[in-house]
Write an enzyme that holds these catalytic residues in place. Sequence first.
Site, PDB file in Angstrom:
ATOM      1  N   ASP A  91       0.819  -1.226   0.000  1.00 43.57           N
ATOM      2  CA  ASP A  91       0.000   0.000   0.000  1.00 43.57           C
ATOM      3  C   ASP A  91       0.847   1.268   0.000  1.00 43.57           C
ATOM      4  OD1 ASP A  91      -2.384  -1.343   0.093  1.00 43.57           O
ATOM      5  OD2 ASP A  91      -2.810  -0.907   2.203  1.00 43.57           O
ATOM      6  N   HIS A  92       2.093   1.142   0.430  1.00 43.25           N
ATOM      7  CA  HIS A  92       2.912   2.350   0.605  1.00 43.25           C
ATOM      8  C   HIS A  92       3.890   2.563  -0.540  1.00 43.25           C
ATOM      9  CE1 HIS A  92       1.030   2.087   4.378  1.00 43.25           C
ATOM     10  NE2 HIS A  92       1.819   1.172   4.885  1.00 43.25           N
TER      11      HIS A  92
END
Lengths: 372, 404
Positions: B175-176
């Site tokens: 997600d990052h």
Amino acid sequence: MASIDFSAPLDGVVVVDASTGLGSYCGRLLADLGAQVHRVGSDRFASPHRASFMNAGKIAASHDCDVIGLLAGAHLLVTDEGPAELTDRGLSPNAVAAAHPALVHVAISPFGMDGPYADRPATDLTLLAAGGLLALAGDPDRAPVRAWGEQTSVIAGTHAAVAALIALDVLEVSGVGQFVDVSVQEAVAHSLENAAQYLDLEGVTRRRVGAGPREAGTGLFTCRDGFVYLVGGLGGSPLAWDQIVAWLDDAGVANARELADGRWEDSTWRRSTEAVELFREQFESFADSRTKRDLVGQGQRRGISIAPVATPEDLLRDPQLLERSFFRTVDMDGHDVLLPGSPYRFRYSDVQPRAGSTPAAGRSLPCSAPSR
Amino acid sequence: MQRTFPLSGVRVADFSWVGAGPFLTKPLADHGADVVKVESRQRRDPIRSMAPFRDGERGPDRSGYFANRNTSKRSLCLDLKDPRGRDLALRLISTSDVVVNNFSPGTMDRLGLGYDAAREVRPGVVYLEMPMIGRAGPHHGWRGYGLTIAAAGGLLGLTGYPDRPPVGTGTNFPDHVPNPLHGAVAVLAALRKRRRTGQGEYIELAQLESTANVIGPALVAAAAGDAPVRDGNRDDLAAPHGVYPCAGDDSWCAIAVVTDDQWSGLCRVLWDERWDEPALAGADGRRRNSGRLDELVAGRTRSWVADDLARALTDAGVPASEVLHADALMLDAQLRARGHWEVLDHPVMGPSVYDAIPYRLSATPGALRSPAPLLGADSEAVCVDLLGLDAAEYRQLEEEGVVG
């Protein structure tokens, strides 16, 4: 659309990739998107597989080519060393800009091009430490452990590719070249989820906690051929809990109905060691005789978030990936190499991993200048 | 004076939420794109409810997790289930260059906001979706979160100690990093093609496929019958290579010795006569004996303060760094010199720490142009100034809960 132009998005873009390892993923992304990427110099990969993956779509140039000379026909230059090393190679930002003002120099470097550590020696491991990601990874009773696969190259490469494409737009629209200073330490620090904000807002310093949040029903569970990752609760609230209980009950797990008790809705109980262990015992007694694929297939059909902890071999056989023709075979240095497909699929453009050559193959080549 | 930014003039209708999508549109927003984040009061971005919160107090405008991912954006609240809300969303799309969402497959189509509807009102739109494992395929309906994508994509299984179950990165890494940033790369590349051809694009970023690329070399190796396994901090090239204990509680120094020169440097700083043996003189010998070497090095590092050791080693030419936790990271001399931590004054959270953009464009730099928007802060401005509602119409829709 009357007639569709299926050309690659970066058709006509010429890149000189003088990276040595840390910056190699940036050029790889640009090559998939259709840029002509000329690879100069050598890289420091221990693994031939990493060299293949990172150099797909790139054209190896001879090792003794004069990089500054090659830049005459290029839009982008990618480097990945600190200021002193770049100066030694004659590729300092000032030297490059003086020779080629209408060029984008994407300078990935361990710590950025200025500041007290700019020339500190660094590797993947030490940059994960310096950027704060290493501190979050591992079991509390052991030393922090690094992510597999030199992730600093992915972290730096993806940020650098974003920056490169923004600067390319400026170059093509207004003719202005520039220097893009990408700090790997900062890029790593940018990927800490919420750790900086936890400290700032709540005064809490996050530390490593093993494989994930401590909550009954969530985390890694052992099964017959490895591990599965189940999400049966988040933030103390159960998720698809009834389905999980029914699944275990249908399979004849003794005491599965115990999990239907009201206390499993309570976040304090769910986060207690007793609850975590009780659930683990029940679930693993069931999972022990079942494979990842069976557990995930059955669980997903019941609306439960469960995933395999896939090995590389699992991924090569994954029905979803195979059905979608994810893996591609390309020619690298005269050999067929299987690669994962590009991270994205464009419906109307040619985007994919392409044939290429590694710097090892460039040793015997003559110098030839690219042209825009 | 108003600065101009490299992506000024680009508008993004941003239907994405939670982790990955907002980090995709953030670099666009920070470089000048007008990113209009569409939420609703009925279904607001779940990450607004995720810790940490200013002073530990929950509230939709108090989450630091949300704030750090949503700088430089505007917030528009629309009820997409109401036909009038949907119509406003389409009007937004008709004036946008890019549409992004990370809903599960089919959601935007059911709302009448899918690619076909979008390109009807905006030919040439660049439309990106990021389903978990793909819009099609035998498993397309499977559900999951950031953690399950790391598991299914292979990173989790390879990361950890060889004698224990895997541990992963301790974060929702997909997600990052890979999923949002691959997405931003794709959008920017598609915009470049559109500038040259006038043609739009439909991009599908299946999060599983994007994440599998972060272990790409392992997949190449496995296909060649040479699959790697979980191996802790060990390295193919360097030895010693690891994270060594230092003085104090939970204090560590990461050290990597790749070359003979670096080995000499390490010896100068940490010399122990037990290291004086032929087996350790060459890189091959050090790699073969890396387990024992790790113990020897750890025996010497324990008496050092981690930061002092890192300075001494790097001065001697050895790659090394203290393992920085967030508290030390905020004070790190290099990050401070680079201005990495920025403090923005958020209307509810007050002065708060944000990550700066980790790269600087010398001629056309981006900036954190504003802190994260309050929920619905820009609804009226977007509806009236951009989408052409008159003030009375807006009030009416606001009273009925369609906008606001």
